[in-house]
Design a protein around this motif. Structure first.
Motif, PDB file in Angstrom:
ATOM      1  N   ARG A 188       7.316  35.286  28.345  1.00  0.00           N
ATOM      2  CA  ARG A 188       5.876  35.435  28.587  1.00  0.00           C
ATOM      3  C   ARG A 188       5.548  36.898  28.891  1.00  0.00           C
ATOM      4  O   ARG A 188       4.571  37.453  28.373  1.00  0.00           O
ATOM      5  N   MET A 216       0.984  29.101  34.548  1.00  0.00           N
ATOM      6  CA  MET A 216       2.143  29.110  33.690  1.00  0.00           C
ATOM      7  C   MET A 216       2.618  27.669  33.508  1.00  0.00           C
ATOM      8  O   MET A 216       2.765  26.939  34.464  1.00  0.00           O
ATOM      9  N   ALA A 217       2.867  27.310  32.268  1.00  0.00           N
ATOM     10  CA  ALA A 217       3.364  25.968  31.968  1.00  0.00           C
ATOM     11  C   ALA A 217       4.785  25.800  32.487  1.00  0.00           C
ATOM     12  O   ALA A 217       5.543  26.756  32.568  1.00  0.00           O
ATOM     13  N   ARG A 218       5.122  24.601  32.837  1.00  0.00           N
ATOM     14  CA  ARG A 218       6.439  24.326  33.389  1.00  0.00           C
ATOM     15  C   ARG A 218       7.553  24.697  32.405  1.00  0.00           C
ATOM     16  O   ARG A 218       8.607  25.177  32.798  1.00  0.00           O
ATOM     17  N   GLU A 219       7.315  24.519  31.116  1.00  0.00           N
ATOM     18  CA  GLU A 219       8.329  24.798  30.110  1.00  0.00           C
ATOM     19  C   GLU A 219       8.381  26.267  29.707  1.00  0.00           C
ATOM     20  O   GLU A 219       9.219  26.672  28.921  1.00  0.00           O
ATOM     21  N   GLU A 220       7.471  27.063  30.203  1.00  0.00           N
ATOM     22  CA  GLU A 220       7.377  28.464  29.816  1.00  0.00           C
ATOM     23  C   GLU A 220       8.548  29.265  30.381  1.00  0.00           C
ATOM     24  O   GLU A 220       8.961  29.078  31.522  1.00  0.00           O
TER      25      GLU A 220
END
Length: 61
Positions: free
Chosen positions: A10, A1-5
């Motif tokens: 999601r 998972m991206a940090r900004e997600e």
């Protein structure tokens, strides 16, 4: 998972993807059973033309 997600978004997107895949599988099942695009389209609030595109493989799930 991206940090900004955003985890909630999601999860909702993943749920959407699963539901869409299940809907397309159901549409293909009824097409294979001989149900027409108009009947299926009315059942899912899509046009018969869009159902025909799914049938013809022009729209992917």
């Amino acid at each position: 998972m991206a940090r900004e997600e955003i985890p909630e978004l999601r999860t909702l997107r993943d749920d959407y993807d699963r539901a869409r895949a299940a809907l397309f599988a159901g549409i293909r099942k009824y097409l294979a059973e001989g149900r027409g695009p108009s009947e299926i389209g009315r059942s899912v609030d899509w046009t018969r033309e869009y159902i025909a595109k799914i049938r013809d493989g022009k729209v992917k799930d």
